[in-house]
Design a protein around this motif. Structure first.
Motif, PDB file in Angstrom:
ATOM      1  N   GLY A  70      50.664  62.651  13.365  1.00 18.41           N
ATOM      2  CA  GLY A  70      51.617  62.362  12.304  1.00 18.41           C
ATOM      3  C   GLY A  70      52.999  62.920  12.569  1.00 18.41           C
ATOM      4  N   GLN A  71      53.110  63.839  13.524  1.00 18.29           N
ATOM      5  CA  GLN A  71      54.402  64.457  13.843  1.00 18.29           C
ATOM      6  C   GLN A  71      55.364  63.396  14.378  1.00 18.29           C
ATOM      7  OE1 GLN A  71      53.881  67.868  16.289  1.00 18.29           O
ATOM      8  NE2 GLN A  71      56.053  68.274  16.482  1.00 18.29           N
ATOM      9  N   PRO A  72      56.628  63.367  13.883  1.00 15.59           N
ATOM     10  CA  PRO A  72      57.588  62.354  14.338  1.00 15.59           C
ATOM     11  C   PRO A  72      58.026  62.577  15.782  1.00 15.59           C
ATOM     12  CG  PRO A  72      58.621  63.866  12.794  1.00 15.59           C
ATOM     13  CD  PRO A  72      57.172  64.234  12.855  1.00 15.59           C
ATOM     14  N   VAL A  73      58.341  61.471  16.454  1.00 16.14           N
ATOM     15  CA  VAL A  73      58.744  61.488  17.858  1.00 16.14           C
ATOM     16  C   VAL A  73      59.917  60.527  18.031  1.00 16.14           C
ATOM     17  CG1 VAL A  73      57.989  61.011  20.219  1.00 16.14           C
ATOM     18  CG2 VAL A  73      56.373  61.932  18.579  1.00 16.14           C
ATOM     19  N   ALA A  74      60.896  60.899  18.841  1.00 16.77           N
ATOM     20  CA  ALA A  74      62.003  60.012  19.215  1.00 16.77           C
ATOM     21  C   ALA A  74      61.701  59.473  20.616  1.00 16.77           C
ATOM     22  CB  ALA A  74      63.324  60.761  19.197  1.00 16.77           C
ATOM     23  N   ILE A  75      61.846  58.181  20.798  1.00 24.18           N
ATOM     24  CA  ILE A  75      61.504  57.537  22.067  1.00 24.18           C
ATOM     25  C   ILE A  75      62.731  56.804  22.581  1.00 24.18           C
ATOM     26  CG2 ILE A  75      60.002  55.840  23.197  1.00 24.18           C
ATOM     27  CD1 ILE A  75      58.129  56.226  20.661  1.00 24.18           C
ATOM     28  N   ARG A  83      69.620  53.470  22.879  1.00 25.69           N
ATOM     29  CA  ARG A  83      68.834  53.082  21.705  1.00 25.69           C
ATOM     30  C   ARG A  83      67.652  54.035  21.568  1.00 25.69           C
ATOM     31  NH1 ARG A  83      66.483  47.046  20.623  1.00 25.69           N
ATOM     32  NH2 ARG A  83      65.606  47.509  18.591  1.00 25.69           N
ATOM     33  N   THR A  84      67.383  54.475  20.349  1.00 23.83           N
ATOM     34  CA  THR A  84      66.268  55.380  20.088  1.00 23.83           C
ATOM     35  C   THR A  84      65.261  54.696  19.175  1.00 23.83           C
ATOM     36  OG1 THR A  84      67.707  57.300  20.332  1.00 23.83           O
ATOM     37  CG2 THR A  84      65.614  57.646  19.192  1.00 23.83           C
ATOM     38  N   PHE A  85      64.010  54.736  19.569  1.00 20.54           N
ATOM     39  CA  PHE A  85      62.918  54.190  18.762  1.00 20.54           C
ATOM     40  C   PHE A  85      62.210  55.370  18.098  1.00 20.54           C
ATOM     41  CE2 PHE A  85      63.675  51.350  22.283  1.00 20.54           C
ATOM     42  CZ  PHE A  85      63.705  50.103  21.683  1.00 20.54           C
ATOM     43  N   ARG A  86      61.702  55.149  16.923  1.00 19.99           N
ATOM     44  CA  ARG A  86      60.967  56.191  16.199  1.00 19.99           C
ATOM     45  C   ARG A  86      59.473  55.939  16.341  1.00 19.99           C
ATOM     46  NH1 ARG A  86      64.138  60.103  16.121  1.00 19.99           N
ATOM     47  NH2 ARG A  86      66.206  59.490  15.524  1.00 19.99           N
ATOM     48  N   GLY A  87      58.732  57.032  16.409  1.00 19.48           N
ATOM     49  CA  GLY A  87      57.284  56.940  16.491  1.00 19.48           C
ATOM     50  C   GLY A  87      56.654  58.183  15.906  1.00 19.48           C
ATOM     51  N   HIS A  88      55.337  58.239  16.005  1.00 18.44           N
ATOM     52  CA  HIS A  88      54.622  59.435  15.545  1.00 18.44           C
ATOM     53  C   HIS A  88      53.356  59.604  16.366  1.00 18.44           C
ATOM     54  CE1 HIS A  88      52.707  56.192  13.233  1.00 18.44           C
ATOM     55  NE2 HIS A  88      51.639  56.970  13.225  1.00 18.44           N
ATOM     56  N   ILE A  89      52.915  60.844  16.484  1.00 12.28           N
ATOM     57  CA  ILE A  89      51.717  61.156  17.265  1.00 12.28           C
ATOM     58  C   ILE A  89      50.490  60.639  16.519  1.00 12.28           C
ATOM     59  CG2 ILE A  89      50.263  63.025  18.160  1.00 12.28           C
ATOM     60  CD1 ILE A  89      52.876  64.632  18.543  1.00 12.28           C
ATOM     61  N   LEU A 132      59.303  47.039  23.319  1.00 14.81           N
ATOM     62  CA  LEU A 132      58.755  47.859  24.391  1.00 14.81           C
ATOM     63  C   LEU A 132      57.498  47.167  24.917  1.00 14.81           C
ATOM     64  CD1 LEU A 132      59.157  51.463  22.935  1.00 14.81           C
ATOM     65  CD2 LEU A 132      60.668  50.231  24.501  1.00 14.81           C
ATOM     66  N   ALA A 133      57.351  47.178  26.229  1.00 16.78           N
ATOM     67  CA  ALA A 133      56.237  46.475  26.855  1.00 16.78           C
ATOM     68  C   ALA A 133      55.434  47.434  27.725  1.00 16.78           C
ATOM     69  CB  ALA A 133      56.766  45.321  27.707  1.00 16.78           C
ATOM     70  N   PRO A 134      54.174  47.100  28.001  1.00 19.44           N
ATOM     71  CA  PRO A 134      53.345  47.955  28.853  1.00 19.44           C
ATOM     72  C   PRO A 134      54.008  48.206  30.204  1.00 19.44           C
ATOM     73  CG  PRO A 134      52.002  46.270  27.823  1.00 19.44           C
ATOM     74  CD  PRO A 134      53.433  45.935  27.514  1.00 19.44           C
ATOM     75  N   GLY A 135      53.989  49.467  30.633  1.00 22.54           N
ATOM     76  CA  GLY A 135      54.522  49.848  31.936  1.00 22.54           C
ATOM     77  C   GLY A 135      55.971  50.281  31.936  1.00 22.54           C
ATOM     78  N   MET A 136      56.673  50.151  30.812  1.00 22.95           N
ATOM     79  CA  MET A 136      58.082  50.569  30.772  1.00 22.95           C
ATOM     80  C   MET A 136      58.182  52.092  30.860  1.00 22.95           C
ATOM     81  SD  MET A 136      60.025  48.331  27.912  1.00 22.95           S
ATOM     82  CE  MET A 136      60.706  46.746  28.327  1.00 22.95           C
ATOM     83  N   SER A 137      59.286  52.554  31.450  1.00 22.55           N
ATOM     84  CA  SER A 137      59.546  53.994  31.527  1.00 22.55           C
ATOM     85  C   SER A 137      60.242  54.430  30.250  1.00 22.55           C
ATOM     86  CB  SER A 137      60.445  54.304  32.720  1.00 22.55           C
ATOM     87  OG  SER A 137      59.761  54.026  33.915  1.00 22.55           O
ATOM     88  N   VAL A 138      59.677  55.446  29.611  1.00 22.42           N
ATOM     89  CA  VAL A 138      60.274  55.975  28.382  1.00 22.42           C
ATOM     90  C   VAL A 138      60.305  57.497  28.457  1.00 22.42           C
ATOM     91  CG1 VAL A 138      59.500  54.040  26.960  1.00 22.42           C
ATOM     92  CG2 VAL A 138      58.098  56.089  27.102  1.00 22.42           C
ATOM     93  N   THR A 139      61.149  58.077  27.611  1.00 26.17           N
ATOM     94  CA  THR A 139      61.203  59.517  27.436  1.00 26.17           C
ATOM     95  C   THR A 139      60.930  59.782  25.969  1.00 26.17           C
ATOM     96  OG1 THR A 139      62.863  59.724  29.175  1.00 26.17           O
ATOM     97  CG2 THR A 139      62.649  61.582  27.662  1.00 26.17           C
ATOM     98  N   VAL A 140      60.072  60.750  25.691  1.00 27.69           N
ATOM     99  CA  VAL A 140      59.795  61.101  24.299  1.00 27.69           C
ATOM    100  C   VAL A 140      60.360  62.486  24.030  1.00 27.69           C
ATOM    101  CG1 VAL A 140      57.741  59.661  24.174  1.00 27.69           C
ATOM    102  CG2 VAL A 140      57.483  62.044  24.759  1.00 27.69           C
ATOM    103  N   ARG A 141      60.837  62.665  22.824  1.00 25.28           N
ATOM    104  CA  ARG A 141      61.354  63.966  22.404  1.00 25.28           C
ATOM    105  C   ARG A 141      60.743  64.296  21.058  1.00 25.28           C
ATOM    106  NH1 ARG A 141      65.076  65.851  25.697  1.00 25.28           N
ATOM    107  NH2 ARG A 141      66.278  64.435  26.963  1.00 25.28           N
ATOM    108  N   LEU A 142      60.220  65.516  20.978  1.00 32.67           N
ATOM    109  CA  LEU A 142      59.676  65.985  19.725  1.00 32.67           C
ATOM    110  C   LEU A 142      59.970  67.461  19.607  1.00 32.67           C
ATOM    111  CD1 LEU A 142      55.997  66.813  20.012  1.00 32.67           C
ATOM    112  CD2 LEU A 142      57.003  65.412  21.776  1.00 32.67           C
TER     113      LEU A 142
END
Length: 154
Positions: A70-75, A83-89, A132-142
């Motif tokens: 549930g912890q928020p993550v910036a992708i 561009r920053t995408f939002r997500g959660h664990i 976002l598609a399978p195999g893309m390189s991303v960086t996550v920040r939390l």
């Protein structure tokens, strides 16, 4: 009667030639083309459910105790700079990455070197867009309690 039997056999053959997917998706790889004969077990197509794309990030094992589902993550993605995408664990894999490899590393010589391990963490993408598609390189920040804000994961 022979013609009717031939039509029935042809219909059965056509019905068994139609392959349906268990879920909706986009064809990302084609292993056979229309009209080709295929052997049992041979992949025909590879589908990707782009609506269900998620990120697997490898976090340092020393940080795992301080994160929760549930912890928020910036992708951020290399494909979309600025561009920053939002997500959660949504889950923490209960095994180190080395244990999940096809050939885990083992040392039987009696020597031991302690190496910090990486723990896979599954992250859902909250954005309604499915870019976002399978195999893309991303960086996550939390933010992990007790660490520098924005510590990147591997």
């Amino acid at each position: 009667a022979q013609a009717e039997a031939a039509v029935r056999v042809a219909r059965e053959a056509l019905d068994s030639a139609v392959v349906t997917a268990r879920q909706a998706g986009v064809v990302v790889q084609r292993g056979a083309h229309p009209g080709e004969y295929v052997q049992p077990g041979r992949p025909i197509v590879v589908l990707a459910d782009l609506a269900g794309v998620y990120v697997m990030a490898n976090l340092n094992e020393t940080d795992v105790r301080r994160i929760r589902p549930g912890q928020p993550v910036a992708i951020t993605a290399d494909a979309y700079p600025g561009r920053t995408f939002r997500g959660h664990i949504i889950g923490i894999v209960p095994a180190a990455e080395t244990e999940l490899s096809l050939i885990p590393t083992r040392t039987n010589a009696g020597s031991f070197t302690k190496i910090v391990q990486w723990i896979p963490v599954r992250i859902a993408i909250d954005s309604g867009e499915h870019v976002l598609a399978p195999g893309m390189s991303v960086t996550v920040r939390l933010e992990v309690a007790g660490s520098e804000p924005g510590t990147p994961a591997r």
